[in-house]
Design a protein around this motif. Sequence first.
Motif, PDB file in Angstrom:
ATOM      1  N   TRP A 184     -13.231  11.298   2.463  1.00 20.43           N
ATOM      2  CA  TRP A 184     -13.542  12.459   3.294  1.00 20.43           C
ATOM      3  C   TRP A 184     -12.710  13.680   2.890  1.00 20.43           C
ATOM      4  N   ILE A 185     -11.544  13.427   2.385  1.00 17.87           N
ATOM      5  CA  ILE A 185     -10.684  14.552   1.984  1.00 17.87           C
ATOM      6  C   ILE A 185     -11.063  15.081   0.602  1.00 17.87           C
ATOM      7  N   ALA A 186     -11.838  14.282  -0.145  1.00 14.42           N
ATOM      8  CA  ALA A 186     -12.156  14.649  -1.530  1.00 14.42           C
ATOM      9  C   ALA A 186     -12.880  15.993  -1.649  1.00 14.42           C
ATOM     10  N   PRO A 187     -13.955  16.266  -0.857  1.00  9.65           N
ATOM     11  CA  PRO A 187     -14.625  17.572  -1.019  1.00  9.65           C
ATOM     12  C   PRO A 187     -13.684  18.747  -0.791  1.00  9.65           C
ATOM     13  N   VAL A 188     -12.817  18.638   0.235  1.00  7.12           N
ATOM     14  CA  VAL A 188     -11.869  19.728   0.517  1.00  7.12           C
ATOM     15  C   VAL A 188     -10.897  19.882  -0.654  1.00  7.12           C
ATOM     16  N   SER A 189     -10.388  18.748  -1.125  1.00  7.58           N
ATOM     17  CA  SER A 189      -9.430  18.789  -2.232  1.00  7.58           C
ATOM     18  C   SER A 189     -10.062  19.383  -3.487  1.00  7.58           C
ATOM     19  N   ILE A 190     -11.291  18.948  -3.798  1.00  8.42           N
ATOM     20  CA  ILE A 190     -11.964  19.434  -5.008  1.00  8.42           C
ATOM     21  C   ILE A 190     -12.252  20.929  -4.913  1.00  8.42           C
ATOM     22  N   LEU A 191     -12.663  21.390  -3.729  1.00  7.35           N
ATOM     23  CA  LEU A 191     -12.931  22.827  -3.556  1.00  7.35           C
ATOM     24  C   LEU A 191     -11.672  23.657  -3.800  1.00  7.35           C
ATOM     25  N   PHE A 192     -10.551  23.195  -3.237  1.00  6.81           N
ATOM     26  CA  PHE A 192      -9.291  23.923  -3.438  1.00  6.81           C
ATOM     27  C   PHE A 192      -8.863  23.879  -4.906  1.00  6.81           C
ATOM     28  N   PHE A 251      -5.455  10.535  -2.965  1.00  8.38           N
ATOM     29  CA  PHE A 251      -4.767   9.248  -3.089  1.00  8.38           C
ATOM     30  C   PHE A 251      -3.814   9.009  -1.921  1.00  8.38           C
ATOM     31  N   ILE A 252      -3.264  10.092  -1.371  1.00  9.48           N
ATOM     32  CA  ILE A 252      -2.328   9.941  -0.252  1.00  9.48           C
ATOM     33  C   ILE A 252      -3.060   9.530   1.017  1.00  9.48           C
ATOM     34  N   GLU A 305       0.801  -1.213   0.000  1.00  4.30           N
ATOM     35  CA  GLU A 305       0.000   0.000   0.000  1.00  4.30           C
ATOM     36  C   GLU A 305       0.834   1.264   0.000  1.00  4.30           C
ATOM     37  N   GLN A 306       1.960   1.237   0.715  1.00  2.37           N
ATOM     38  CA  GLN A 306       2.764   2.452   0.808  1.00  2.37           C
ATOM     39  C   GLN A 306       3.426   2.792  -0.508  1.00  2.37           C
ATOM     40  N   GLU A 307       3.554   1.779  -1.406  1.00  3.27           N
ATOM     41  CA  GLU A 307       4.223   2.034  -2.676  1.00  3.27           C
ATOM     42  C   GLU A 307       3.230   2.129  -3.831  1.00  3.27           C
ATOM     43  N   ALA A 308       1.934   2.085  -3.494  1.00  3.77           N
ATOM     44  CA  ALA A 308       0.945   2.045  -4.566  1.00  3.77           C
ATOM     45  C   ALA A 308       0.860   3.365  -5.313  1.00  3.77           C
ATOM     46  N   PHE A 309       1.128   4.459  -4.655  1.00  2.00           N
ATOM     47  CA  PHE A 309       0.997   5.743  -5.308  1.00  2.00           C
ATOM     48  C   PHE A 309       2.153   6.653  -4.925  1.00  2.00           C
ATOM     49  N   ASN A 310       2.808   7.181  -5.934  1.00  2.77           N
ATOM     50  CA  ASN A 310       3.903   8.110  -5.707  1.00  2.77           C
ATOM     51  C   ASN A 310       3.504   9.458  -6.307  1.00  2.77           C
ATOM     52  N   PRO A 311       3.073  10.425  -5.479  1.00  5.89           N
ATOM     53  CA  PRO A 311       2.594  11.703  -6.027  1.00  5.89           C
ATOM     54  C   PRO A 311       3.662  12.442  -6.822  1.00  5.89           C
TER      55      PRO A 311
END
Length: 334
Positions: free
Chosen positions: A290-298, A284-285, A20-26
């Motif tokens: 739950w973080i999606a609405p905040v991320s999308i607004l920004f 993804f991180i 899981e820790q290596e699944a996504f590298n921003p």
Amino acid sequence: MCNTFAIQHENEPVEAKNAEQEAFNPTTAILEHIADSHYWHVGGELSIPLPIILFTDKGMEDFSGGNFHHGHEAYQGKYYTYKLIEDKIRVVNAAGEVDKEASSHIYDFSITKNVLAMWLAGIILFVIFFTVAASYKKRKGKAPKGLQSFIEPVIMFVRDEIARPNIGYRYERYMPILLTIFFFIWINNLLGLIPVFPGGANVTGNILLTFVMAFIVLLVVNFSANKYYWKHIFMPPVPVWLYPIMIPVELIGVISRPFALMIRLYANISAGHIIVLSLISLIFIFKTLWIAPVSILFVLFMDVLELLVAFLQAFIFTMLTALFIGTAVEEHHH
């Protein structure tokens, strides 16, 4: 943009998905998005492979980027075996290892995503201005209408707020290049804000493009310069014993001004893309909706801000170009 992240997940091997820790590298996802590419993602799993054109020490090679299967497979060409590694084409041997010696003789002239995006912007500019020109011919002496009524105020803005105040009475001679620079940067900036095809290319955030544009400005400024400009550089109004210091400083200034243009456009546009992608990466991180609405607004806020930045960067680049031309053609320095 989300497609970039989705594709990264798709391409990961099964083992990596379990880790899981290596699944996504921003960092990798962001750098892949802002970099040039031999593919142009359309949407979902669909992407357009672009033509590969290589000049090697043995001759020219041309083939489709689809032969690389997004970098998973090597392609056997006429002269070498090629592989796409971090979006760079490398020569590999039979064992799949990079042949550094042969790769150093590969010159890549491929039609990449950024090249295609520039052609697209050129076509849009061609259509816009030929449509407007045709409207002027048909409607002589009449009020502007349609696209003409939108473009005319912008052209007047470049003329009255950029060219005239900075260049003076000789401004008409430089209007073609100023209008080309302004609209080329603006159109490409706007296309870069579209997250899917035919947008998404980071053209004005490419250092090579901004270098070429700055180099053109350097040539225009210095070939337009009059005797007062060169006198100020090689015979500055200071005591003669200061010439060994002042002349090199002035010559550095000749280069540093277009250099600042290059860095300013590249850094501002790239920074905007990186911020938006970083905000999307938060989903993804943290791996929670739950973080999606905040991320999308920004992200929406940043996209609105980027619309302003797209115009401002075109304005600043064009205004500074006019200012540099104005200093080169000014008849009396004070």
